[in-house]
Scaffold this active site. Structure first.
Site, mmCIF file in Angstrom:
data_model
loop_
_atom_site.group_PDB
_atom_site.id
_atom_site.type_symbol
_atom_site.label_atom_id
_atom_site.label_comp_id
_atom_site.label_asym_id
_atom_site.label_seq_id
_atom_site.Cartn_x
_atom_site.Cartn_y
_atom_site.Cartn_z
ATOM 1 N N MET A 43 -79.346 -33.174 -14.249
ATOM 2 C CA MET A 43 -79.173 -31.953 -13.463
ATOM 3 C C MET A 43 -77.859 -31.223 -13.738
ATOM 4 S SD MET A 43 -76.740 -32.370 -10.731
ATOM 5 C CE MET A 43 -77.407 -31.431 -9.374
ATOM 6 N N TYR A 44 -76.892 -31.861 -14.378
ATOM 7 C CA TYR A 44 -75.627 -31.178 -14.672
ATOM 8 C C TYR A 44 -75.897 -30.054 -15.670
ATOM 9 C CZ TYR A 44 -73.387 -35.387 -12.700
ATOM 10 O OH TYR A 44 -72.995 -36.434 -11.890
ATOM 11 N N SER A 45 -75.580 -28.851 -15.271
ATOM 12 C CA SER A 45 -75.857 -27.656 -16.086
ATOM 13 C C SER A 45 -77.322 -27.581 -16.499
ATOM 14 C CB SER A 45 -74.960 -27.606 -17.333
ATOM 15 O OG SER A 45 -73.608 -27.412 -16.992
#
Length: 335
Positions: free
Chosen positions: A58-60
């Site tokens: 989910m990061y970036s």
């Protein structure tokens, strides 16, 4: 750099883990660095002996995994998969599609393939559930994770912030079915958030679970010179773009007792002639249950400063002074 076993496994990881949420795309958060700006930090970390890197799908929205894989291939060269320990996570929504989130078998199987594709590798060393999923039976989640390991797509599995009873339930269920067990827990833990000392950290110590805490510096609160706000004044912000645009930090920290802890930290740091962040990180590292704190880096001095904390040994009186001002607070990070 010292290397330690991750929990009861034979996997050796550096005493510091580089958190990669900072690297990806600024379209996701304004403080995130793109590939060119991120690469120097991977180079710094690798040359310092850090072999442990933590990201999440989910990061970036996937771009962090892309940057992480590309940067590690660049800095580590041919040794990048044998020499590097890559951790990623699954749970949070990746789109608006109803099955593109959570810990169902369908999502886990799709998510691991997508993560491997973005990272540019055949496997991750540690595949972690980012949160507990109350909408999916734990048997479904655990068997899917077991199958991911047996398919060679992950070497080990881990978990992140949840209630201790939930984690114990999952550990017991895995054992009862002969499925791959969790080997690590990634909780929030720092001088101004110590709620996990009540149960989770004791459980991890008893079961031989590796602990790799996130936010060991309280999202920069313990690292920067922030003054206690006066009545009617807005919460003071820090020196980085993230510190000035991170509403989740306001949700977690900046309470009156947090500033009391920060005052104590400043006093100990001044007496030692060291930056407060080194004392705060040394405190986390001093706890026997801790395997490797996850550090962030967006400025050139961040990694060198963290490395120096490895050399700081606190006295019992210093630890007592740092801990005395802490007051219990609500648990706010379990999803």
């Amino acid at each position: 750099m010292d290397y330690v076993n991750l929990g009861k496994t034979g996997l050796k990881v550096s005493k510091l883990c580089l958190g990669c949420m900072t690297y990806g795309s600024s379209e996701w958060r304004p403080w995130v660095l793109d590939y060119d700006a991120s690469l120097p930090f991977f180079k710094q970390a690798w040359e310092a002996g850090i072999n442990f890197y933590d990201t999440a799908d989910m990061y970036s929205v996937g771009a962090s995994e892309e940057v992480t894989g590309r940067a590690l291939r660049e800095v580590a060269g041919k040794a990048w998969r044998d020499g590097v320990v890559i951790a990623s996570k699954v749970f949070n929504p990746m789109s608006k599609a109803p099955n593109d989130k959570g810990l169902s078998r369908k999502h886990i199987m799709a998510a691991i393939d997508a993560s491997l594709n973005r990272l540019g590798t055949d496997y991750v060393d540690l595949y972690q559930i980012h949160r507990f999923d109350p909408e999916t039976p734990i048997e479904e989640t655990l068997e899917a994770l077991h199958d991911v390991v047996k398919a060679g797509k992950a070497r080990y599995i881990g978990a992140s912030s949840m209630w201790a009873w939930q984690f114990m339930d999952m550990l017991a269920t895995s054992k009862a079915h002969g499925w791959t067990p969790f080997v690590s827990m990634q909780p929030q833990y720092n001088l101004v958030y110590r709620e996990e000392e009540r149960e989770m950290l004791r459980l991890c110590a008893a079961k031989g679970i590796g602990v790799i805490p996130w936010s060991p510096l309280a999202r920069g609160f313990l690292a920067q010179d922030r003054q206690r706000p006066t009545p009617g004044q807005n919460t003071p912000k820090g020196e980085t773009t993230r510190a000035s645009s991170d509403p989740f930090a306001d949700h977690l920290y900046y309470g009156e007792s947090d500033f009391d802890v920060k005052d104590a930290l400043n006093t100990v740091a001044e007496a030692r002639g060291l930056p407060p962040m080194q004392i705060a990180l040394a405190w986390v590292l001093s706890k026997p249950v801790i395997t490797a704190p996850i550090i962030g880096a967006s400025k050139e001095h961040h990694i060198p400063d963290a490395l120096k904390a490895l050399e700081v040994k606190l006295t019992a009186d210093e630890v007592q002074a740092l801990e005395a001002a802490y007051k219990p607070k609500p648990v706010t990070d379990h999803g």
